[in-house]
Design a protein around this motif. Structure first.
Motif, PDB file in Angstrom:
ATOM      1  N   SER A 425       0.835  -1.203   0.000  1.00  0.00           N
ATOM      2  CA  SER A 425       0.000   0.000   0.000  1.00  0.00           C
ATOM      3  C   SER A 425       0.867   1.249   0.000  1.00  0.00           C
ATOM      4  O   SER A 425       1.925   1.279   0.637  1.00  0.00           O
ATOM      5  N   PRO A 426       0.414   2.296  -0.679  1.00  0.00           N
ATOM      6  CA  PRO A 426       1.213   3.525  -0.693  1.00  0.00           C
ATOM      7  C   PRO A 426       1.231   4.209   0.667  1.00  0.00           C
ATOM      8  O   PRO A 426       0.273   4.107   1.440  1.00  0.00           O
ATOM      9  N   TYR A 427       2.344   4.854   0.948  1.00  0.00           N
ATOM     10  CA  TYR A 427       2.471   5.655   2.157  1.00  0.00           C
ATOM     11  C   TYR A 427       2.159   7.103   1.800  1.00  0.00           C
ATOM     12  O   TYR A 427       2.662   7.637   0.803  1.00  0.00           O
ATOM     13  N   MET A 428       1.324   7.731   2.613  1.00  0.00           N
ATOM     14  CA  MET A 428       0.931   9.110   2.389  1.00  0.00           C
ATOM     15  C   MET A 428       1.547   9.975   3.494  1.00  0.00           C
ATOM     16  O   MET A 428       1.381   9.685   4.685  1.00  0.00           O
ATOM     17  N   THR A 429       2.295  10.981   3.101  1.00  0.00           N
ATOM     18  CA  THR A 429       2.945  11.851   4.070  1.00  0.00           C
ATOM     19  C   THR A 429       2.604  13.315   3.769  1.00  0.00           C
ATOM     20  O   THR A 429       2.889  13.789   2.664  1.00  0.00           O
ATOM     21  N   PRO A 430       1.949  14.018   4.730  1.00  0.00           N
ATOM     22  CA  PRO A 430       1.420  13.533   6.001  1.00  0.00           C
ATOM     23  C   PRO A 430       0.154  12.697   5.777  1.00  0.00           C
ATOM     24  O   PRO A 430      -0.365  12.643   4.659  1.00  0.00           O
ATOM     25  N   ALA A 450       6.608   0.184  -8.493  1.00  0.00           N
ATOM     26  CA  ALA A 450       5.144   0.301  -8.437  1.00  0.00           C
ATOM     27  C   ALA A 450       4.728   1.735  -8.737  1.00  0.00           C
ATOM     28  O   ALA A 450       5.432   2.700  -8.418  1.00  0.00           O
ATOM     29  N   SER A 451       3.548   1.902  -9.367  1.00  0.00           N
ATOM     30  CA  SER A 451       2.987   3.221  -9.657  1.00  0.00           C
ATOM     31  C   SER A 451       1.845   3.498  -8.677  1.00  0.00           C
ATOM     32  O   SER A 451       1.115   2.585  -8.288  1.00  0.00           O
ATOM     33  N   VAL A 452       1.688   4.765  -8.290  1.00  0.00           N
ATOM     34  CA  VAL A 452       0.639   5.141  -7.350  1.00  0.00           C
ATOM     35  C   VAL A 452      -0.386   6.036  -8.052  1.00  0.00           C
ATOM     36  O   VAL A 452      -0.031   7.092  -8.596  1.00  0.00           O
ATOM     37  N   PHE A 453      -1.640   5.604  -8.043  1.00  0.00           N
ATOM     38  CA  PHE A 453      -2.737   6.369  -8.629  1.00  0.00           C
ATOM     39  C   PHE A 453      -3.616   6.926  -7.506  1.00  0.00           C
ATOM     40  O   PHE A 453      -3.794   6.266  -6.473  1.00  0.00           O
ATOM     41  N   TYR A 454      -4.194   8.127  -7.737  1.00  0.00           N
ATOM     42  CA  TYR A 454      -4.934   8.770  -6.653  1.00  0.00           C
ATOM     43  C   TYR A 454      -6.100   9.602  -7.192  1.00  0.00           C
ATOM     44  O   TYR A 454      -6.159   9.952  -8.380  1.00  0.00           O
ATOM     45  N   THR A 455      -7.025   9.896  -6.279  1.00  0.00           N
ATOM     46  CA  THR A 455      -8.099  10.866  -6.542  1.00  0.00           C
ATOM     47  C   THR A 455      -8.146  11.838  -5.370  1.00  0.00           C
ATOM     48  O   THR A 455      -7.699  11.523  -4.255  1.00  0.00           O
ATOM     49  N   THR A 462      -8.529   4.335  -9.915  1.00  0.00           N
ATOM     50  CA  THR A 462      -8.237   3.227 -10.821  1.00  0.00           C
ATOM     51  C   THR A 462      -6.934   3.553 -11.542  1.00  0.00           C
ATOM     52  O   THR A 462      -6.324   4.609 -11.310  1.00  0.00           O
ATOM     53  N   THR A 463      -6.532   2.687 -12.445  1.00  0.00           N
ATOM     54  CA  THR A 463      -5.313   2.958 -13.214  1.00  0.00           C
ATOM     55  C   THR A 463      -5.527   4.082 -14.226  1.00  0.00           C
ATOM     56  O   THR A 463      -4.569   4.513 -14.879  1.00  0.00           O
ATOM     57  N   HIS A 464      -6.775   4.563 -14.347  1.00  0.00           N
ATOM     58  CA  HIS A 464      -7.050   5.706 -15.222  1.00  0.00           C
ATOM     59  C   HIS A 464      -7.070   7.013 -14.430  1.00  0.00           C
ATOM     60  O   HIS A 464      -7.255   8.085 -15.013  1.00  0.00           O
ATOM     61  N   SER A 465      -6.906   6.925 -13.119  1.00  0.00           N
ATOM     62  CA  SER A 465      -6.880   8.125 -12.282  1.00  0.00           C
ATOM     63  C   SER A 465      -5.529   8.815 -12.406  1.00  0.00           C
ATOM     64  O   SER A 465      -4.637   8.356 -13.148  1.00  0.00           O
ATOM     65  N   SER A 466      -5.377   9.909 -11.685  1.00  0.00           N
ATOM     66  CA  SER A 466      -4.114  10.655 -11.729  1.00  0.00           C
ATOM     67  C   SER A 466      -2.966   9.803 -11.200  1.00  0.00           C
ATOM     68  O   SER A 466      -3.113   9.072 -10.220  1.00  0.00           O
ATOM     69  N   LEU A 467      -1.830   9.895 -11.874  1.00  0.00           N
ATOM     70  CA  LEU A 467      -0.625   9.167 -11.481  1.00  0.00           C
ATOM     71  C   LEU A 467       0.290  10.104 -10.704  1.00  0.00           C
ATOM     72  O   LEU A 467       0.642  11.183 -11.192  1.00  0.00           O
ATOM     73  N   PHE A 468       0.668   9.684  -9.503  1.00  0.00           N
ATOM     74  CA  PHE A 468       1.582  10.523  -8.718  1.00  0.00           C
ATOM     75  C   PHE A 468       2.975  10.423  -9.310  1.00  0.00           C
ATOM     76  O   PHE A 468       3.529   9.335  -9.487  1.00  0.00           O
ATOM     77  N   ASN A 469       3.559  11.571  -9.620  1.00  0.00           N
ATOM     78  CA  ASN A 469       4.886  11.628 -10.222  1.00  0.00           C
ATOM     79  C   ASN A 469       5.904  11.992  -9.146  1.00  0.00           C
ATOM     80  O   ASN A 469       6.046  13.153  -8.772  1.00  0.00           O
ATOM     81  N   THR A 484     -10.542  14.795   0.327  1.00  0.00           N
ATOM     82  CA  THR A 484     -10.378  13.371   0.642  1.00  0.00           C
ATOM     83  C   THR A 484      -9.480  12.742  -0.407  1.00  0.00           C
ATOM     84  O   THR A 484      -9.841  12.661  -1.585  1.00  0.00           O
ATOM     85  N   VAL A 485      -8.308  12.321   0.038  1.00  0.00           N
ATOM     86  CA  VAL A 485      -7.339  11.699  -0.869  1.00  0.00           C
ATOM     87  C   VAL A 485      -7.461  10.184  -0.758  1.00  0.00           C
ATOM     88  O   VAL A 485      -7.430   9.619   0.337  1.00  0.00           O
ATOM     89  N   LYS A 486      -7.633   9.530  -1.901  1.00  0.00           N
ATOM     90  CA  LYS A 486      -7.615   8.074  -1.957  1.00  0.00           C
ATOM     91  C   LYS A 486      -6.537   7.646  -2.952  1.00  0.00           C
ATOM     92  O   LYS A 486      -6.412   8.254  -4.025  1.00  0.00           O
ATOM     93  N   ALA A 487      -5.778   6.606  -2.578  1.00  0.00           N
ATOM     94  CA  ALA A 487      -4.664   6.176  -3.437  1.00  0.00           C
ATOM     95  C   ALA A 487      -4.437   4.679  -3.316  1.00  0.00           C
ATOM     96  O   ALA A 487      -4.748   4.055  -2.291  1.00  0.00           O
ATOM     97  N   PHE A 488      -3.920   4.090  -4.382  1.00  0.00           N
ATOM     98  CA  PHE A 488      -3.488   2.688  -4.340  1.00  0.00           C
ATOM     99  C   PHE A 488      -2.266   2.527  -5.222  1.00  0.00           C
ATOM    100  O   PHE A 488      -1.967   3.382  -6.077  1.00  0.00           O
ATOM    101  N   ALA A 489      -1.527   1.440  -5.010  1.00  0.00           N
ATOM    102  CA  ALA A 489      -0.318   1.174  -5.786  1.00  0.00           C
ATOM    103  C   ALA A 489      -0.561   0.018  -6.746  1.00  0.00           C
ATOM    104  O   ALA A 489      -1.310  -0.918  -6.455  1.00  0.00           O
TER     105      ALA A 489
END
Length: 511
Positions: A425-430, A450-455, A462-469, A484-489
């Motif tokens: 799972s991605p780590y979110m800081t903070p 791994a790539s991390v996508f978020y809304t 999903t994999t069509h969401s924004s990609l964290f660079n 509300t930030v949601k993310a997955f790897a």
């Protein structure tokens, strides 16, 4: 090179694979050793065996590749030197080789040699796979781990071998008062970290918990594992366990000189030890929690044959395969085992052991194993190879000062990757909260590549969401309002990670 008629016996001293390439050929049978110090009995067996094999086969005997080299390069060796008998380990570390079809199933040889009546079932079981039938190696010796000490030092300090941790701490204090380092830790031998995670976890959390840990069923971020890490680090900070910039043999030298008083190590430490017969002894790793069953590390070494070893080649019909099997039979024979007993390991063939005269320390080691409730191989053998190679490096970093939380996070990411094919799972800081001004956040997964996508609107990513660079650095969440930030790897070929969620409340916009 010695020539017996048209039979060639090539005796090599090959260090870490050097010189083998020039000799690799279809009519060559290699005997590749990972353990140093070939005994006279072994050398004689290889010479005698070479005089009896097919006249068209070149027997390359006594080729040393080294334990550490084999750990990292065994898949390549199994593919490149298929006409071989090799020394290696048993346990979970051979599972991937079996799954990849790199090892020959030796069941027919087991039956022919009747190894089931000569070798304990517990050892033979370490040569199997959880789901793939068959035996894929054969154990030839085993050895115990314990804490070694010099009786002359104990006599001078007026102490006796401890049975529990409180008694050991008394010895620590007396050694420090006498100017002796209580215990030494060889930082350059990364594999050594496996001994400490094994024993501390067995003694603090119990053997069942430790078995679950090595099977990948427990998170390294679990509070019970963190307790082990804390205990370990306190040993170092209290100067009871001194981290030394040397390998395992360097700590042995300091034990010889009585500069280090205690050494958690395997029976191989005895090899060539001065004063072996009258001033070297060992005791069981002391009990920390008396309510727990007692486990010990009892690693086992084995012989194996690569799956590609020829059995019906058009150019060398059945020669190499038959000779490799015959060589294994002789290496495990009761006669050879009885003639090849050493003082730093116990033979797997117990009938050979019964027919030999044992050193007192071997007898004591056998008793230690008999009195234990269960045995493990060793951390880097009980865990899958791919995980173990990463883990021992991380645990060495833990000993060398890296924060326990950081080590646990990376270990758990590797656990999910290797054992379950999942992305961490991605780590979110903070990790969310109230902020007066716009806040910068980062997202990353410890799973490599791994790539991390978020809304940012609370919707499911999903994999069509924004990609964290990550190369652009932190991402700014502007205000005012709640976000509300949601993310997955995600990583191709692995199961996606669970979604992580965090709420950010930003009071003001950036001025």
């Amino acid at each position: 090179m010695v020539i017996f008629g048209v039979v060639f016996l090539v005796l090599l001293a090959v260090v870490q694979g050097q010189n083998l390439t020039t000799l690799r050929r279809d009519d060559t049978l290699f005997f590749l050793r990972t353990q140093g110090g070939a005994s006279p009995a072994l050398r004689n067996l290889l010479v005698n065996f070479s005089t009896s094999i097919d006249e068209n086969v070149v027997m390359v005997a006594n080729s040393f590749i080294g334990t550490e080299f084999s750990k990292y390069n065994m898949p390549t060796l199994l593919k490149q030197y298929q006409n071989s008998v090799m020394e290696y380990f048993t346990g979970a570390t051979i599972s991937t080789f079996i799954e990849d079809g790199l090892l020959r199933n030796l069941d027919d040889l087991y039956e022919r040699e009747d190894w089931a009546s000569k070798i304990p079932k517990a050892l033979l079981d370490t040569c199997t796979h959880p789901t793939i039938p068959g035996h894929y190696c054969v154990p030839y010796n085993t050895y115990t781990w314990a804490i070694y000490y010099r009786p002359s030092v104990f006599s001078k300090l007026g102490v006796v071998p401890p049975k529990n941790w409180s008694e050991l701490e008394v010895i620590f204090d007396k050694m420090k008062s006498a100017g002796i380092t209580p215990m030494g830790y060889p930082l350059r031998s990364q594999w050594y970290s496996g001994a400490w995670i094994d024993y501390l976890d067995m003694r603090i959390n119990g053997v069942d918990f430790h078995r679950n840990l090595t099977q990948g069923l427990v998170s390294y971020e679990d509070a019970r594992v963190q307790r082990v890490f804390t205990f370990w680090k306190q040993l170092i900070s209290n100067q009871n366990l001194k981290v030394l910039d040397t390998d395992w043999s360097g700590v042995r030298t300091q034990l010889e000189k009585k500069e280090v008083g205690l050494y958690l190590i395997g029976d191989f430490v005895r090899w060539g030890f001065p004063g072996l017969d009258d001033d070297l002894d060992f005791f069981r790793f002391p009990i920390i929690d008396e309510t727990l069953a007692v486990g010990e590390d009892v690693p086992c070494d084995s012989y194996l044959i690569p799956a590609g070893t020829q059995k019906n080649s058009p150019t060398t019909p059945e020669r190499i395969g038959v000779h490799s099997e015959n060589l294994l039979g002789k290496l495990l024979s009761t006669e050879f085992v009885a003639s090849n007993i050493n003082m730093y390991a116990l033979p797997a063939n117990i009938k050979g052991l019964e027919q030999s005269e044992q050193h007192p320390l071997n007898i004591k080691a056998s008793k230690l194993v008999e009195e234990s409730d269960t045995v493990f191989q060793f951390f880097d053998r009980d865990c899958p190879r791919d995980f173990a190679l990463r883990a021992v490096s991380l645990l060495t970093d833990l000993v060398n000062g890296t924060a326990a939380a950081d080590i646990a996070s990376q270990l758990d990411a590797d656990r999910l990757d290797v054992y379950f094919g999942k992305v961490s799972s991605p780590y979110m800081t903070p990790q969310g909260g109230y902020f007066k001004k716009p806040v910068s956040i980062t997202l990353h997964s410890l799973t490599k590549d791994a790539s991390v996508f978020y809304t940012l609107d609370g919707s499911t990513p999903t994999t069509h969401s924004s990609l964290f660079n990550a190369t652009l650095g932190a991402m700014v969440l502007p205000g005012p309002g709640s976000i509300t930030v949601k993310a997955f790897a995600h990583k191709k070929g692995l199961d996606p990670s669970p979604i992580v969620t965090a709420l950010f409340i930003v009071e003001e916009t950036e001025s």
